[in-house]
Design an enzyme around this catalytic site. Structure first.
Site, short mmCIF file in Angstrom:
data_model
loop_
_atom_site.label_atom_id
_atom_site.label_comp_id
_atom_site.label_asym_id
_atom_site.label_seq_id
_atom_site.Cartn_x
_atom_site.Cartn_y
_atom_site.Cartn_z
N VAL A 311 0.50 -0.88 -0.04
CA VAL A 311 -0.13 0.08 0.16
C VAL A 311 0.87 1.16 -0.10
CG1 VAL A 311 -2.14 -1.08 1.28
CG2 VAL A 311 -0.08 -0.26 2.97
N ASP A 312 0.44 2.44 -0.39
CA ASP A 312 0.83 3.93 -0.08
C ASP A 312 0.36 4.21 0.71
OD1 ASP A 312 2.74 5.72 -1.16
OD2 ASP A 312 0.72 6.78 -2.19
#
Length: 673
Positions: A311-312
């Site tokens: 995930v960013d």
């Protein structure tokens, strides 16, 4: 007349006529001394039910496909030639009923698509020449003003330009709670106004609406074949001819043609062939109802294998809207007296007024909110990539950025970077920077003429559901959640500690995120990447599954993402993975049911006791069991997630940014006094 023609063309007509003829044959056989008329009626029943089967078998043969219809056709014709009229009629009748039931239940599994098509609006009320005009929805032109009244469907995608109201967006996002709409908000075709009156500027019409894209995606996804389904097709292509050969060999050895024909009937792989497609259709349909678009069966199967989610940070775990959290003043000297916090913030805001960096605006906004005078622009600005910005304000050189920027300013003023790094002011600034970064903030030193006068810090609000998302991912079987971010290590670590992230890789450029995903794949992981799609595009494309969040307003994301989550809701991600795992488990259950039924019937035929009619009855029942099992996926599922929110998760440190709080969370007037 038309109603009779409609009934005769319906799915149940053949079964009804054939069944009536069988009942008549049995009655005539009981009442009449001569059984000829009973035999005639039985043959008629077999012809009525068997004709469509024979036609389909012939069409398949002309296409060089040997299918189930051929097995039933050979068995039924053989039974008639042997004088087993009851067997021929029963086999074709049961096959016709099974085919009709199969079509009916398959239609139900596609109900999600049917419901989406049903919500597509037909008419729209538009303003033309100052009058309200009702027109077909597809004829509305982009830019026209569309009126949506209480209880009516929104006919186009658009932006609210007047009025207020509540809109039920369940058909798009899967959420049943109506959403309030104000000026500037986006609305989607197919949603329903539950109150108020809206004026909408049309931005998407007809095939360009989000609803149309969803329908197109679901149609393609439900028809796409998963790898397991492709294997089953190849298996059936060899299995059916093999059964024909086996039946011929068995008949030749035993000289029992009836036994050979019975083998043809009970070995039909109908349940096996349908076991995979029906689960995929049901799973993708369930996802569409919940606002989860899955690109097809292949991606559904891959999603069930996901064991690492990358995930960013910004815009995914956080809201993507940074705000000012701290203003820290540093001690002065005889030559440079200490400033107040308002003076530090004013200098920072005036310098950042000429910056395009995303962290500049929160500083300016905070200064304006405090009522500080930041309207005068700097006389000169010089962005320093990777470090910050240098501005000339009232004859002073003001630097706002990281510690390395201070050395750059010192060198401009004739001092060495070593002299700058060795000053007490620098050491105090470095200590404040380290402390703020450890608390999850992004600190920026404010220096005037090479002397650090303060530190300002901004932070992004953590999404309230981010910790729960990570916990649910772990509950869904994901072994590791990895954060890939371009932010500095201390800030990334602080956010990871609050959320429960397993691994952090910070300071990454887009190419670095791509390399990180590739490294995880090389280690044997099946990786899903979640990001905002711009700087994460290379990693999203490389990951086994690319996930786009909040895709309702992004046509490109709907068309290109492997999984598109229509609502900007982190909890949709574990729900999508859970749905994929349940669908694949359902597929496996169906395969076991189909193979067990065929095996059991074969044993029954070889050892006696299973007739052609009984074999067909059990075969059709197995098909229905497979379909009904798949339809369980269509039921809404309320998952009880069992986890301890505080288990194995470091507690947030005092002063950590909390969603909804405004600056300053912590305010230090002076350091070192």
């Amino acid at each position: 007349m038309s109603s009779a023609r409609t009934w005769l063309g319906g799915r149940w007509a053949v079964s009804a006529i054939s069944g009536t003829l069988i009942v008549a044959a049995l009655v005539v056989g009981r009442l009449a001394a001569d059984s000829v008329w009973g035999d005639v009626l039985m043959i008629a029943a077999a012809v009525v039910a068997g004709t469509p089967v024979v036609i389909q078998a012939w069409r398949s043969l002309t296409a060089k496909v040997i299918g189930i219809d051929l097995l039933v056709s050979v068995a039924a014709i053989g039974a008639v030639l042997l004088g087993n009229y009851w067997e021929a009629a029963a086999v074709t009748f049961l096959f016709a009923i099974g085919h009709a039931l199969e079509n009916a239940t398959l239609t139900r599994t596609r109900s999600a698509l049917a419901e989406l098509i049903a919500v597509a609006p037909d008419v729209a009320t538009v303003m033309r020449d100052g009058r309200q005009v009702e027109v077909p929805a597809h004829t509305v032109a982009t830019g026209e003003t569309v009126l949506v009244k209480n209880g009516t469907k929104v006919p186009v995608d658009g932006i609210v330009i007047g009025g207020t109201g509540a809109v039920d967006e369940a058909s798009i996002t899967g959420e049943s709670i109506p959403v309030e709409k104000l000026d500037g908000d986006q609305v989607f075709a197919g949603t329903i106004s539950t109150g108020g009156f809206l004026q909408i500027e049309a931005t998407g019409v007809g095939a360009d609406t989000t609803l149309a894209r969803i329908i197109h995606r679901v149609e393609e996804a439900q028809d796409a074949k998963a790898p397991t389904a492709q294997f089953m097709d190849r298996f059936s292509a060899w299995y059916t001819p093999a059964i024909i050969v086996l039946a011929i060999v068995l008949g030749a050895i035993t000289r029992n043609v009836t036994l050979a024909l019975t083998l043809l009937v009970i070995a039909c792989p109908g349940a096996l062939v349908i076991s995979i497609p029906v689960s995929i259709v049901a799973g993708i349909g369930r996802g569409a109802k919940d606002g989860i678009l899955i690109k097809g069966g292949e991606y559904l199967e891959t999603s069930a294998k996901i064991d690492v989610v990358a995930v960013d940070k910004t815009g995914t775990l956080t809201e993507g809207r940074p705000y000012l959290t701290d203003v820290v003043t540093l001690p002065g000297t005889a030559d440079a007296p200490a400033l107040t916090d308002d003076e530090v913030l004013t200098l920072a805001a005036r310098a950042e007024a000429g910056s395009e960096h995303p962290l500049a605006q929160p500083i300016v906004d905070a200064a304006v909110e405090r009522g500080l005078d930041v309207h005068d622009l700097p006389e000169h600005t010089q962005p320093v990539p990777g470090k910050g910005i240098i501005a000339t304000i009232d004859g002073h050189r003001i630097a706002v950025g990281n510690l390395a920027l201070g050395a750059t300013v010192a060198e401009h003023n004739g001092a060495s970077s070593r002299d700058w790094a060795g000053t007490p002011a620098h050491e105090q600034a470095a200590a404040v920077v380290a402390d703020l970064a450890a608390h999850g903030r992004t600190p920026m030193v404010v220096a005037r003429d090479s002397h650090p006068v303060g530190v300002v810090a901004v932070a992004d609000r953590l999404r309230s559901d981010a910790p729960e998302m990570v916990a649910r991912l772990h509950d869904s079987g994901v072994s590791k959640v990895v954060m890939l971010t371009g932010d500095i290590e201390p800030v990334a670590r602080a956010v990871a500690d609050q959320v429960g992230i397993d691994e952090v890789r910070a300071g990454l450029l887009p190419e670095g995120k791509l390399d990180a995903v590739t490294a995880l794949q090389r280690a044997g992981h099946t990786v899903a990447m979640v990001g905002d799609g711009v700087n994460d595009a290379p990693a999203l494309a490389t990951a086994d599954i690319g996930v786009a969040m909040g895709a309702a307003g992004t046509g490109v994301a709907i068309e290109t993402a492997d999984i598109a989550l229509m609502k900007d809701d982190l909890l949709k991600l574990p729900a999508a993975i859970s749905l994929a795992k349940r669908t694949v488990a359902n597929m496996r259950q169906n395969i076991v049911i189909a193979l067990f039924t065929v095996g059991l019937l074969m044993v029954g035929v070889l050892f006696g006791g299973v007739t052609m009619a009984i074999g067909m009855l059990v075969h059709e029942l197995s098909v229905l069991v497979v379909i009904v099992n798949a339809m369980r996926l269509m039921r809404p599922r309320r998952i009880a997630w069992h986890h301890d929110d505080n288990a194995d998760r470091p507690a947030a440190r005092p002063g950590t940014a909390r969603p909804g709080r405004r600056f300053p969370l912590r305010h230090v007037q002076h350091v070192g006094d």
